[in-house]
Scaffold this motif. Structure first.
Motif, mmCIF file in Angstrom:
data_model
loop_
_atom_site.group_PDB
_atom_site.id
_atom_site.type_symbol
_atom_site.label_atom_id
_atom_site.label_comp_id
_atom_site.label_asym_id
_atom_site.label_seq_id
_atom_site.Cartn_x
_atom_site.Cartn_y
_atom_site.Cartn_z
ATOM 1 N N ILE A 180 -19.145 1.271 38.425
ATOM 2 C CA ILE A 180 -17.992 2.393 37.861
ATOM 3 C C ILE A 180 -17.492 3.042 39.236
ATOM 4 N N GLU A 181 -16.468 2.567 39.772
ATOM 5 C CA GLU A 181 -15.905 3.095 41.007
ATOM 6 C C GLU A 181 -15.613 4.575 40.814
ATOM 7 N N PRO A 182 -15.751 5.329 41.844
ATOM 8 C CA PRO A 182 -15.213 6.586 41.909
ATOM 9 C C PRO A 182 -13.938 6.797 41.745
ATOM 10 N N GLN A 183 -13.566 7.693 40.801
ATOM 11 C CA GLN A 183 -12.003 8.170 40.471
ATOM 12 C C GLN A 183 -11.293 7.097 39.660
ATOM 13 N N ALA A 184 -11.926 6.001 39.494
ATOM 14 C CA ALA A 184 -11.162 4.822 38.906
ATOM 15 C C ALA A 184 -11.176 5.237 37.130
ATOM 16 N N LYS B 207 -25.886 12.230 39.492
ATOM 17 C CA LYS B 207 -24.738 10.683 40.068
ATOM 18 C C LYS B 207 -23.545 11.060 39.655
ATOM 19 N N GLY B 208 -22.971 11.905 39.045
ATOM 20 C CA GLY B 208 -21.575 12.239 38.705
ATOM 21 C C GLY B 208 -20.989 11.363 37.658
ATOM 22 N N LEU B 209 -21.902 10.616 36.868
ATOM 23 C CA LEU B 209 -21.438 9.873 35.877
ATOM 24 C C LEU B 209 -21.207 10.958 34.496
ATOM 25 N N VAL B 210 -20.043 10.839 34.168
ATOM 26 C CA VAL B 210 -19.725 11.843 32.885
ATOM 27 C C VAL B 210 -18.687 11.103 31.884
ATOM 28 N N MET B 211 -18.677 11.680 30.800
ATOM 29 C CA MET B 211 -17.812 11.010 29.769
ATOM 30 C C MET B 211 -16.203 11.157 30.117
ATOM 31 N N GLY B 212 -15.695 9.996 29.884
ATOM 32 C CA GLY B 212 -14.129 9.909 30.324
ATOM 33 C C GLY B 212 -13.323 10.587 29.129
ATOM 34 N N ASN B 213 -13.696 11.108 28.273
ATOM 35 C CA ASN B 213 -12.879 11.895 27.160
ATOM 36 C C ASN B 213 -13.712 13.307 27.120
ATOM 37 N N SER C 102 -17.369 6.244 26.641
ATOM 38 C CA SER C 102 -16.394 6.283 27.720
ATOM 39 C C SER C 102 -16.807 6.952 28.933
ATOM 40 N N VAL C 103 -17.034 6.197 29.968
ATOM 41 C CA VAL C 103 -17.707 6.771 31.010
ATOM 42 C C VAL C 103 -16.826 6.870 32.108
ATOM 43 N N TRP C 104 -17.066 7.617 33.312
ATOM 44 C CA TRP C 104 -16.120 8.040 34.355
ATOM 45 C C TRP C 104 -16.947 8.469 35.520
ATOM 46 N N ASN C 105 -16.620 7.928 36.617
ATOM 47 C CA ASN C 105 -17.403 8.431 37.891
ATOM 48 C C ASN C 105 -16.457 9.479 38.437
ATOM 49 N N ALA D 144 -20.233 6.848 46.691
ATOM 50 C CA ALA D 144 -20.883 5.581 46.080
ATOM 51 C C ALA D 144 -20.432 5.234 44.714
ATOM 52 N N THR D 145 -20.247 3.760 44.352
ATOM 53 C CA THR D 145 -20.254 3.299 43.204
ATOM 54 C C THR D 145 -21.418 3.612 42.354
ATOM 55 N N ILE D 146 -21.087 3.943 41.133
ATOM 56 C CA ILE D 146 -22.385 4.313 40.096
ATOM 57 C C ILE D 146 -22.418 2.878 39.356
#
Length: 163
Positions: free
Chosen positions: A45-49, A81-87, A103-106, A113-115
């Protein structure tokens, strides 16, 4: 006080869950069950992707239309880590019986860093909640008033005293 009980049927759609262990409450006071990432391989999961959907490998039948389920981030993954729900929050209606996806979002800044999500990693949690369905009545004016009235964002102040 006794915690409420709800009988929910669960269908295991990914056989690996039998080895990982069925989604469960991780402590006697836990409010939600953890959901696994049922991915075939490590998933970056790339940052801000854009957010991506991760299958949970589970489907639920709540059998009670007066409840729903909320899919929430695991607080440690979001904070550390910064992994949150995309919605932000996922809502699973009681009449939905298909696979639950997360739904996951970095949320980390670009260049961070990539998660990496591993197969079987606990990536979210699901909480069952009661639902009240409102009967809406159209009115020209409200019959009752409140102290706050139509005061919106910030109208109750930010101080530590009475709002």
């Amino acid at each position: 006080m006794t915690q409420g009980q709800l009988s929910v049927d669960v269908k295991i759609l990914d056989p690996r869950i039998k080895a990982w262990g069925l989604a469960d409450y991780q402590s006697s006071g836990a409010a939600a069950i953890d959901l696994y990432a049922c991915v075939e391989q490590e998933t970056a999961i790339e940052p801000q992707a854009p957010a991506i959907l991760i299958p949970s490998g589970l489907a639920f039948n709540m059998k009670d239309l007066s409840c729903a389920a909320l899919v929430l981030p695991r607080s440690g993954l979001g904070h550390k880590k910064g992994l949150v729900m995309g919605n932000s929050v996922g809502l699973i209606d009681a009449d939905y019986t298909g696979q639950v996806y997360v739904s996951v979002w970095n949320r980390n800044p670009a260049g961070s860093a990539t998660i990496v999500i591993q197969p079987g990693e606990r990536i979210a949690q699901m909480m069952f909640v009661p639902i009240l369905r409102a009967n809406l009545t159209v009115v020209d004016e409200f019959a009752q008033t409140t102290e706050r009235g139509a005061g919106g964002f910030g109208s109750t102040g930010t101080g530590g005293g009475a709002a």
